[in-house]
Design an enzyme around this catalytic site. Structure first.
Site, PDB file in Angstrom:
ATOM      1  CE  LYS A  55      -3.910  -2.328   2.068  1.00  0.00           C
ATOM      2  NZ  LYS A  55      -4.642  -2.761   3.258  1.00  0.00           N
ATOM      3  CD  GLN A  99      -3.700  -4.398   6.389  1.00  0.00           C
ATOM      4  OE1 GLN A  99      -3.553  -3.432   5.648  1.00  0.00           O
ATOM      5  NE2 GLN A  99      -4.340  -5.491   5.993  1.00  0.00           N
ATOM      6  CG  ASP A 122     -10.305  -0.414   4.407  1.00  0.00           C
ATOM      7  OD1 ASP A 122     -10.074  -0.702   3.222  1.00  0.00           O
ATOM      8  OD2 ASP A 122      -9.708  -0.918   5.376  1.00  0.00           O
TER       9      ASP A 122
END
Ligand code: NAP
Length: 292
Positions: A55, A99, A122
């Protein structure tokens, strides 16, 4: 019947990242705005470390600002929430991603709830899930968003198609179903309690498998000509004692029935980070009042 077209998610994602990089260059030149993504990793889960590194790298390659916060596994929930709060109010950061999984002593729900919906790249906050379900502008979860791009590229309009989504997680199945519904599909969500799953799947013009069970969807479950999107990532043993990645779809047999299918790896997987970058750019524009 000819064999299915293999949907090349890797190539599609590479093109998408180029488009994003061009968009970022334009934002910098015209508005002095550099979209920024902050990723937070708690602990040392090996798979998470790989995802977080990718990422960061892909964010930088797109010309964006990237910061990675690596916290020790014993970080308290209060410390993590305080960092999220700081990132929520940092003007250089337009996307905040923690995460998952986080260590057991931290509540995932509390972390999601702490993220500003405007920076929730997200798409996991209740606010964004509600906006998606209500047909309002939202930040939508990256993997289902990527699946929609592949489907649109393959089929053009999705209007009127019968879609079956197997799996009902908040991360994948539910938002996928909402996105298909928003695209005027007739949508069924199947799950572990669904009766006669093969018969349900056989109804579908579009099958999205997001289950986490290796090669579960067989050829005789699939209507000839259906488009099959395989989200699953499963490791199975090989003869040499190593492992290999497979999806939730029995690829070799289903490709003889479907009109198009995503492979694993190289299908849906590469789309996720590309869509994360796209969401960060979108969030940066919205936060700065720049029209789409
Ligand atoms: P999850 O939270 O474990 O959800 C799995 C879903 O599958 C649940 O809704 C479950 O039903 C359903 N299910 C389980 N066994 C079933 C069965 N035998 N028949 C029908 N439905 C069944 O998983 P997830 O997070 O949605 O992820 C699904 C898969 O996608 C995993 O392999 C994951 O690794 C992969 N994934 C890939 C990406 C990517 O490519 N970037 C991103 C996200 C996820 P119940 O609700 O009834 O339990």
């Amino acid at each position: 019947m000819t064999e299915a077209a293999i949907i090349d998610g890797k190539a599609f994602a590479a093109r998408l990242r180029q488009t994003i990089a061009a968009d970022v260059a334009g934002l910098k030149a015209e508005h002095g705005l550099t979209p920024g993504l902050a990723v937070v990793l708690v602990g040392e889960d090996p798979a998470s470390q790989v995802y977080v590194r990718s990422k960061g790298e892909q964010t930088l390659e797109a010309g964006m600002h990237s910061e990675t916060h690596r916290l020790p596994a014993e970080t308290s929930q209060a410390e993590l929430l305080a960092l999220v709060e700081r990132l929520n109010s940092d003007p250089a950061v337009h996307g905040v991603l923690v995460q998952f999984p986080v260590p057991d002593h931290i509540s995932q729900a509390a972390v999601v709830a702490a993220i500003s919906p405007d920076k929730d790249v997200d798409g996991l906050t209740v606010a964004n899930a509600g906006r998606l379900a209500s047909g309002l502008p939202a930040l939508t979860p990256c993997t289902p968003t990527g699946c929609m791009m592949l489907l649109r590229d393959q089929l053009g309009t999705l209007s009127g198609k019968r879609a079956v989504v197997i799996g009902r997680s908040n991360l994948m199945g539910k938002p996928m179903a909402q996105l298909l519904l928003a695209a005027d599909c007739t949508v069924t969500i199947a799950h572990s309690r669904t009766h006669d799953l093969p018969a349900v799947v056989r109804e579908a013009d579009i099958v999205v498998a997001a289950v986490g069970r290796a090669q579960m969807v067989k050829a005789d479950w699939v209507k000839p000509g259906a488009v099959v999107i395989d989200v699953g990532i499963n490791r199975i043993p090989k003869d040499d004692g190593k492992t290999r990645l497979v999806g939730d779809v029995a690829f070799d047999e289903v490709k003889a029935v479907a009109s198009a299918i995503t492979p694993v790896p190289g299908g849906v997987g590469p789309m996720t980070i590309a869509c994360l970058l796209a969401n960060t750019v979108l969030a940066a524009k919205r936060l700065n009042g720049i029209g789409e």
